[in-house]
Design a protein around this motif. Structure first.
Motif, PDB file in Angstrom:
ATOM      1  N   ALA A  38       0.827  -1.204   0.000  1.00 41.40           N
ATOM      2  CA  ALA A  38       0.000   0.000   0.000  1.00 41.40           C
ATOM      3  C   ALA A  38       0.866   1.261   0.000  1.00 41.40           C
ATOM      4  N   ALA A  68      -5.229  -2.901  -1.052  1.00 42.40           N
ATOM      5  CA  ALA A  68      -4.104  -1.965  -1.124  1.00 42.40           C
ATOM      6  C   ALA A  68      -4.560  -0.614  -1.646  1.00 42.40           C
ATOM      7  N   LEU A  71      -6.226   1.304   1.226  1.00 40.95           N
ATOM      8  CA  LEU A  71      -5.216   1.774   2.168  1.00 40.95           C
ATOM      9  C   LEU A  71      -4.375   2.903   1.582  1.00 40.95           C
ATOM     10  N   ALA A  72      -3.917   2.718   0.350  1.00 39.73           N
ATOM     11  CA  ALA A  72      -3.046   3.722  -0.272  1.00 39.73           C
ATOM     12  C   ALA A  72      -3.760   5.053  -0.423  1.00 39.73           C
TER      13      ALA A  72
END
Length: 523
Positions: A38, A68, A71-72
């Protein structure tokens, strides 16, 4: 550290980095490994100019890349936007534009639709192709985006007021983006079996001190229920298991292989094929690890619940009540079903029923109103101040969410829910809630699935119509009529039937009432 999902995940990853966070197919990542992936994606988003508050659309099947991506996006204080992967071009163009997204992560399987719509969404300036090369000009491969970036953090400080948007609806109109602050979202969907955290470190401590729980949300991540199940699992330090797409037999095999403890589905549309797989293959799957089978976002009918209980006698089967706007608010009362009457017991504060004057309904009064919640509720709808004002009124010094669920409060404090007001059918002055009729129809052995809607009627204004997917050969209309009249008042019994080979539902199992109405009118 703030009550922000990215902050909390990073704290948990630092505390239990070696514990497995996510399993999907052949990929198995620890908390530390998922955090690093992430981070790489987050740095890529920064490198292409994504700024705090801007929107990143995700049009993917379930997988590590979806997690991911969530989250990123939050790591750089941007806002994730869930895109229904079944959307056709006109619907995609609507959500790209309405959400003001600047980046799109998508599966190359959707190349044709993406290529046809992106040029007409001027704010959408960067494309990330996940899972293979894309034919869309300018798209960057996910693997290439990650390879060019470091796995470390170094992001700006975040806030519990950072925005999180979940697009929801679409059964009667285009979906709307429900806006939350991350702190409000965390608390609204907090697992009620655990104490509410007083400070962010409490969440990390809970995750670090928990046992090895394995949790599996079945719904697609483009549905809010699966996203919330994901965050709940990680706040408990659990291992999360995804299937890329729903297929009942594969799910049971995965539960056996991964020793899943808790399973989350969305109503009958997922429960029916799952219980059929168990009934057709008794003893074929080792489900000894499974403790809880939870439906959220859609209610289980009594017939299906009974079949599940017979097939899994040692598993706790539960219904949760809530919405994208309200969070998770209540649990079904034991013995409550759509056929007998739905009753829910609130397990959070500030959940009640408000009458037409926005006054709290007295328990046992029999007054009908709408389920409402104050406190931890959504901010409103993105780009729709009028709908926000209607749905989130102020009364008696509080800001309320009106869920649209028609209900009353029983003398014991439980909430008896009749159905969604937006779907209610007014036939000759009588109000019919489709959910009740659907549940009765699905109790007939010849019915696999049913959706009930209202269609125009010269005499009654609207008539009750049922779209039915038979369980084999279509049952006679006379048999269905007799079956319904045993359990329903005459005015609730369908006057029109349309039989279809396959029911059209969303990937999360939600009924498509627009489609059902068209089919019923044709019949």
């Amino acid at each position: 550290m703030e009550f922000n999902h990215a902050d909390l995940f990073e704290g948990i990853a630092d505390a239990i980095g070696d514990r497995v966070a996510l399993v999907c197919g052949d990929r198995r990542l620890t908390y530390a490994e998922l955090d690093a992936e992430a981070n790489r994606l987050a740095h890529h988003l920064l490198s292409v100019g994504v700024e705090p508050g801007q929107h990143v659309a995700i049009q993917l099947y379930n997988g590590v890349e979806y997690a991911a991506g969530l989250l990123a996006t939050l790591k750089v204080r941007a806002v994730p936007i869930n895109v229904n992967y079944r959307y056709v071009e006109s619907e995609l163009l609507y959500i790209y534009r309405d959400s003001d997204s600047v980046v799109l992560m998508y599966d190359p399987e959707f190349d044709d639709r993406v290529a046809a719509t992106v040029p007409d969404a001027p704010k959408l300036r960067h494309l990330i192709s996940v899972g293979g090369p894309s034919s869309v000009p300018g798209a960057v491969r996910y693997e290439d985006a990650l390879a060019a970036q470091p796995p470390t953090r170094g992001f700006p400080e975040r806030s519990g007021e950072d925005t999180y948007i979940i697009y929801t609806g679409g059964t009667t109109g285009m979906p709307k983006g429900v806006m939350w602050g991350t702190e409000g979202l965390l608390f609204a969907f907090w697992n009620p079996t655990f104490p509410r955290p007083g400070k962010p470190q409490d969440v990390v401590d809970l995750a670090a001190g928990s046992g090895p729980m394995v949790m599996m949300p079945i719904a697609p991540l483009m549905h809010g229920a699966a996203q919330m199940a994901t965050w709940i699992a990680w706040c408990m330090g659990a291992t999360l298991v995804y299937e890329r797409r729903f297929e009942a037999g594969t799910v049971w095999k995965t539960i056996e292989r991964e020793k899943v403890n808790s399973l989350t589905i969305t109503g009958d549309a997922m429960a029916i094929p799952m219980v059929e797989a168990l009934e057709k293959n008794p003893g074929a799957y080792d489900l000894s690890s499974l403790l809880a089978y939870v439906s959220t976002g859609a209610i289980l009918t009594g017939k299906i619940r009974d079949r599940l209980a017979a097939a899994m006698p040692n598993v706790m089967i539960m219904d949760r009540f809530g919405s994208t706007e309200s969070g998770s608010t209540a649990a079904a009362v034991a013995g409550s079903t759509p056929e007998k009457g739905l009753k829910f017991a609130p397990d959070v504060e500030n959940v009640t029923v408000l009458d037409d004057a926005l006054k709290v309904v007295e328990p046992g009064s029999g007054v009908i109103g709408q389920v409402a919640r104050s406190g931890w509720i959504a901010r409103g709808y993105y780009n729709d101040p009028e709908k926000t004002a209607r749905t989130f009124p102020e009364a008696e010094g509080k800001r309320w969410l009106l869920t649209g669920d028609i209900a009353t409060v029983e003398a014991d404090g439980s909430i008896a829910v009749y159905g969604r007001g937006s779907q209610a059918i007014n036939t000759g002055g009588e109000k019919v809630f489709p959910e009740e009729v659907e549940a009765v129809l699905k109790g007939h052995p010849g019915v696999y699935d049913a959706v009930v809607t209202g269609i125009p009627d010269e005499r009654w204004g609207s008539r009750v119509a049922a779209v039915v997917q038979p369980n084999g050969e279509a049952p006679a209309v006379e048999d269905l009529d007799a079956h319904c009249r045993k359990e329903l008042s005459g005015y609730k019994v369908p006057r029109t039937y349309a039989f279809v080979p396959e029911m059209k539902r969303s990937p999360a199992g939600k009924a498509d009432y627009r489609w059902a109405k068209e089919i019923a009118e044709q019949a």
